[in-house]
Design a protein around this motif. Structure first.
Motif, PDB file in Angstrom:
ATOM      1  N   LEU A  71     -13.781  24.233  20.487  1.00 40.92           N
ATOM      2  CA  LEU A  71     -15.237  24.362  20.477  1.00 40.92           C
ATOM      3  C   LEU A  71     -15.823  24.114  21.858  1.00 40.92           C
ATOM      4  O   LEU A  71     -16.805  24.764  22.259  1.00 40.92           O
ATOM      5  N   GLY A  72     -15.253  23.155  22.593  1.00 47.58           N
ATOM      6  CA  GLY A  72     -15.758  22.892  23.937  1.00 47.58           C
ATOM      7  C   GLY A  72     -15.596  24.083  24.860  1.00 47.58           C
ATOM      8  O   GLY A  72     -16.509  24.423  25.623  1.00 47.58           O
ATOM      9  N   LEU A  73     -14.437  24.747  24.784  1.00 48.68           N
ATOM     10  CA  LEU A  73     -14.221  25.933  25.602  1.00 48.68           C
ATOM     11  C   LEU A  73     -15.165  27.059  25.196  1.00 48.68           C
ATOM     12  O   LEU A  73     -15.769  27.734  26.054  1.00 48.68           O
ATOM     13  N   LEU A  74     -15.333  27.272  23.892  1.00 45.04           N
ATOM     14  CA  LEU A  74     -16.239  28.314  23.415  1.00 45.04           C
ATOM     15  C   LEU A  74     -17.679  28.023  23.820  1.00 45.04           C
ATOM     16  O   LEU A  74     -18.423  28.927  24.246  1.00 45.04           O
ATOM     17  N   GLY A  75     -18.088  26.767  23.705  1.00 41.25           N
ATOM     18  CA  GLY A  75     -19.450  26.412  24.088  1.00 41.25           C
ATOM     19  C   GLY A  75     -19.705  26.626  25.577  1.00 41.25           C
ATOM     20  O   GLY A  75     -20.781  27.087  25.965  1.00 41.25           O
ATOM     21  N   CYS A  76     -18.726  26.303  26.419  1.00 47.64           N
ATOM     22  CA  CYS A  76     -18.896  26.523  27.856  1.00 47.64           C
ATOM     23  C   CYS A  76     -19.038  28.008  28.172  1.00 47.64           C
ATOM     24  O   CYS A  76     -19.864  28.407  29.005  1.00 47.64           O
ATOM     25  N   LEU A  77     -18.255  28.844  27.517  1.00 45.35           N
ATOM     26  CA  LEU A  77     -18.336  30.281  27.763  1.00 45.35           C
ATOM     27  C   LEU A  77     -19.681  30.853  27.309  1.00 45.35           C
ATOM     28  O   LEU A  77     -20.311  31.638  28.026  1.00 45.35           O
TER      29      LEU A  77
ATOM     30  N   ALA B 280     -22.428  29.637  29.646  1.00 43.74           N
ATOM     31  CA  ALA B 280     -22.360  30.263  30.972  1.00 43.74           C
ATOM     32  C   ALA B 280     -22.971  31.659  30.950  1.00 43.74           C
ATOM     33  O   ALA B 280     -23.651  32.068  31.898  1.00 43.74           O
ATOM     34  N   LEU B 281     -22.753  32.405  29.873  1.00 40.41           N
ATOM     35  CA  LEU B 281     -23.335  33.738  29.775  1.00 40.41           C
ATOM     36  C   LEU B 281     -24.853  33.704  29.619  1.00 40.41           C
ATOM     37  O   LEU B 281     -25.529  34.674  29.946  1.00 40.41           O
TER      38      LEU B 281
ATOM     39  N   GLU C 216     -29.321  40.541  32.182  1.00 37.02           N
ATOM     40  CA  GLU C 216     -30.604  40.214  32.790  1.00 37.02           C
ATOM     41  C   GLU C 216     -31.751  40.983  32.145  1.00 37.02           C
ATOM     42  O   GLU C 216     -32.879  40.513  32.106  1.00 37.02           O
ATOM     43  N   ASP C 217     -31.448  42.195  31.663  1.00 38.44           N
ATOM     44  CA  ASP C 217     -32.485  43.000  31.039  1.00 38.44           C
ATOM     45  C   ASP C 217     -32.769  42.592  29.601  1.00 38.44           C
ATOM     46  O   ASP C 217     -33.636  43.165  28.955  1.00 38.44           O
ATOM     47  N   LYS C 218     -32.042  41.597  29.087  1.00 36.71           N
ATOM     48  CA  LYS C 218     -32.224  41.122  27.714  1.00 36.71           C
ATOM     49  C   LYS C 218     -32.404  39.607  27.726  1.00 36.71           C
ATOM     50  O   LYS C 218     -31.476  38.855  27.413  1.00 36.71           O
ATOM     51  N   PRO C 219     -33.581  39.119  28.111  1.00 39.87           N
ATOM     52  CA  PRO C 219     -33.770  37.664  28.176  1.00 39.87           C
ATOM     53  C   PRO C 219     -33.648  36.977  26.826  1.00 39.87           C
ATOM     54  O   PRO C 219     -33.215  35.829  26.736  1.00 39.87           O
ATOM     55  N   GLY C 220     -34.042  37.679  25.746  1.00 40.98           N
ATOM     56  CA  GLY C 220     -33.902  37.075  24.426  1.00 40.98           C
ATOM     57  C   GLY C 220     -32.462  36.812  24.052  1.00 40.98           C
ATOM     58  O   GLY C 220     -32.131  35.775  23.457  1.00 40.98           O
ATOM     59  N   GLN C 221     -31.586  37.724  24.420  1.00 37.75           N
ATOM     60  CA  GLN C 221     -30.168  37.533  24.126  1.00 37.75           C
ATOM     61  C   GLN C 221     -29.582  36.392  24.943  1.00 37.75           C
ATOM     62  O   GLN C 221     -28.756  35.622  24.451  1.00 37.75           O
ATOM     63  N   LYS C 222     -30.012  36.239  26.203  1.00 35.93           N
ATOM     64  CA  LYS C 222     -29.533  35.126  27.022  1.00 35.93           C
ATOM     65  C   LYS C 222     -29.975  33.790  26.433  1.00 35.93           C
ATOM     66  O   LYS C 222     -29.216  32.814  26.440  1.00 35.93           O
TER      67      LYS C 222
ATOM     68  N   LEU D 221     -27.758  33.020  23.489  1.00 35.70           N
ATOM     69  CA  LEU D 221     -26.440  32.577  23.942  1.00 35.70           C
ATOM     70  C   LEU D 221     -26.485  31.125  24.423  1.00 35.70           C
ATOM     71  O   LEU D 221     -25.572  30.343  24.136  1.00 35.70           O
ATOM     72  N   LEU D 222     -27.543  30.772  25.128  1.00 33.72           N
ATOM     73  CA  LEU D 222     -27.667  29.399  25.618  1.00 33.72           C
ATOM     74  C   LEU D 222     -27.849  28.414  24.466  1.00 33.72           C
ATOM     75  O   LEU D 222     -27.259  27.323  24.468  1.00 33.72           O
ATOM     76  N   LEU D 223     -28.660  28.807  23.471  1.00 35.42           N
ATOM     77  CA  LEU D 223     -28.819  27.940  22.303  1.00 35.42           C
ATOM     78  C   LEU D 223     -27.515  27.796  21.533  1.00 35.42           C
ATOM     79  O   LEU D 223     -27.154  26.691  21.090  1.00 35.42           O
ATOM     80  N   ALA D 224     -26.797  28.901  21.361  1.00 36.33           N
ATOM     81  CA  ALA D 224     -25.523  28.840  20.647  1.00 36.33           C
ATOM     82  C   ALA D 224     -24.519  27.986  21.402  1.00 36.33           C
ATOM     83  O   ALA D 224     -23.787  27.180  20.802  1.00 36.33           O
ATOM     84  N   GLY D 225     -24.474  28.129  22.725  1.00 37.08           N
ATOM     85  CA  GLY D 225     -23.567  27.298  23.516  1.00 37.08           C
ATOM     86  C   GLY D 225     -23.902  25.827  23.402  1.00 37.08           C
ATOM     87  O   GLY D 225     -23.004  24.977  23.277  1.00 37.08           O
ATOM     88  N   GLY D 226     -25.202  25.486  23.432  1.00 38.81           N
ATOM     89  CA  GLY D 226     -25.584  24.090  23.276  1.00 38.81           C
ATOM     90  C   GLY D 226     -25.220  23.527  21.910  1.00 38.81           C
ATOM     91  O   GLY D 226     -24.761  22.392  21.793  1.00 38.81           O
ATOM     92  N   ALA D 227     -25.415  24.334  20.861  1.00 36.01           N
ATOM     93  CA  ALA D 227     -25.056  23.869  19.515  1.00 36.01           C
ATOM     94  C   ALA D 227     -23.558  23.664  19.372  1.00 36.01           C
ATOM     95  O   ALA D 227     -23.094  22.675  18.771  1.00 36.01           O
ATOM     96  N   VAL D 228     -22.770  24.589  19.928  1.00 34.70           N
ATOM     97  CA  VAL D 228     -21.310  24.456  19.835  1.00 34.70           C
ATOM     98  C   VAL D 228     -20.832  23.243  20.622  1.00 34.70           C
ATOM     99  O   VAL D 228     -19.942  22.500  20.181  1.00 34.70           O
ATOM    100  N   LEU D 229     -21.410  23.015  21.801  1.00 30.71           N
ATOM    101  CA  LEU D 229     -21.019  21.843  22.591  1.00 30.71           C
ATOM    102  C   LEU D 229     -21.398  20.543  21.883  1.00 30.71           C
ATOM    103  O   LEU D 229     -20.644  19.563  21.933  1.00 30.71           O
ATOM    104  N   GLY D 230     -22.550  20.512  21.243  1.00 31.04           N
ATOM    105  CA  GLY D 230     -22.903  19.325  20.477  1.00 31.04           C
ATOM    106  C   GLY D 230     -21.939  19.054  19.337  1.00 31.04           C
ATOM    107  O   GLY D 230     -21.568  17.906  19.075  1.00 31.04           O
ATOM    108  N   THR D 231     -21.518  20.133  18.655  1.00 29.87           N
ATOM    109  CA  THR D 231     -20.516  19.973  17.595  1.00 29.87           C
ATOM    110  C   THR D 231     -19.190  19.480  18.150  1.00 29.87           C
ATOM    111  O   THR D 231     -18.502  18.648  17.536  1.00 29.87           O
ATOM    112  N   ALA D 232     -18.814  19.981  19.328  1.00 30.43           N
ATOM    113  CA  ALA D 232     -17.576  19.514  19.963  1.00 30.43           C
ATOM    114  C   ALA D 232     -17.656  18.030  20.297  1.00 30.43           C
ATOM    115  O   ALA D 232     -16.665  17.295  20.167  1.00 30.43           O
TER     116      ALA D 232
END
Length: 218
Positions: free
Chosen positions: A84-90, A93-94, A103-109, A112-123
């Motif tokens: 989970l830590g590796l997945l959250g970092c990836l 980072a994106l 860059e043309d899709k700020p909502g998607q970025k 991704l940042l919210l998902a990475g933070g949630a995965v890192l918290g779970t880790a």
């Protein structure tokens, strides 16, 4: 940007510390009163004996099913935490603002940042739970009055404290990255600049409006 950089730094430190905690045989230490020249160290995968000359002999645990419940479950949870830590970092980072992908899709970025933070918290949680469980059982065994005093008792190893730091780093990184994503998503975009209609300037420097189409038709 500073919050995202700090979150990524904590995430990398926490993930590396969690991986080290998983595999080093330093979860418990034992000093024998009869032979103080030997120090026993136990981890999730093996038991090692360190002698005075610096010679280290390690032996892997026998059967997985023969291990105590806390060691069996700790193995699984720590491996899950590393993944989970590796997945959250990836994912995080994106979703960073400094990353040029999407860059043309700020909502998607932001997602991704919210998902990475949630995965890192779970880790972080899956790291703190097994380390705290093993530490709790170590304390219970150390103060067990039914065991004679002459029997040596296990104590905290260095990996226990490293695991606590790793879990705290991962949880803090997930919180920072998630908060930075929310602040970015709630920011209002700047209003577009207003354009003035073209005007014609007379020979004398006077300001005259542009002629209408109806005036040009005779």
């Amino acid at each position: 940007a500073k919050a995202q950089a700090g979150g990524m730094l904590l995430a990398l430190l926490g993930w590396v510390s969690s991986c080290v905690t998983t595999f080093v045989p330093l979860w418990k230490n034992l000093n024998l009163d009869l032979n103080e020249l030997e120090v026993w160290n136990m981890g999730l995968w093996q038991v090692c004996i360190t002698q005075e000359e610096g010679v280290v002999e390690c032996q892997a645990h026998g059967s997985f099913l023969a291990l105590p419940p806390e060691l069996r479950i700790s193995r699984l949870l720590m491996c899950v935490s590393n993944g989970l830590g590796l997945l959250g970092c990836l994912l995080a980072a994106l979703g960073l603002d400094s990353w040029r992908a999407c860059e043309d899709k700020p909502g998607q970025k932001q997602r991704l940042l919210l998902a990475g933070g949630a995965v890192l918290g779970t880790a972080g949680i899956t790291t703190l739970v097994p380390v705290s469980w093993v530490a709790y059982n170590t304390v219970l065994d150390f103060w067990d009055e039914t065991v004679p005093d002459i029997v040596p008792r296990w104590e905290f190893g260095e990996a226990t404290f490293l695991g606590w730091f790793a879990g705290a780093f991962l949880a803090a990184a997930g919180l920072l990255l998630a908060c930075s994503a929310r602040s970015t998503s709630t920011a209002t975009p700047p209003a577009p600049a207003c354009r003035q209609l073209p005007t014609t300037r007379g020979l004398g420097g006077g300001h005259h409006p542009a002629p209408k189409i109806a005036d040009l038709v005779i």
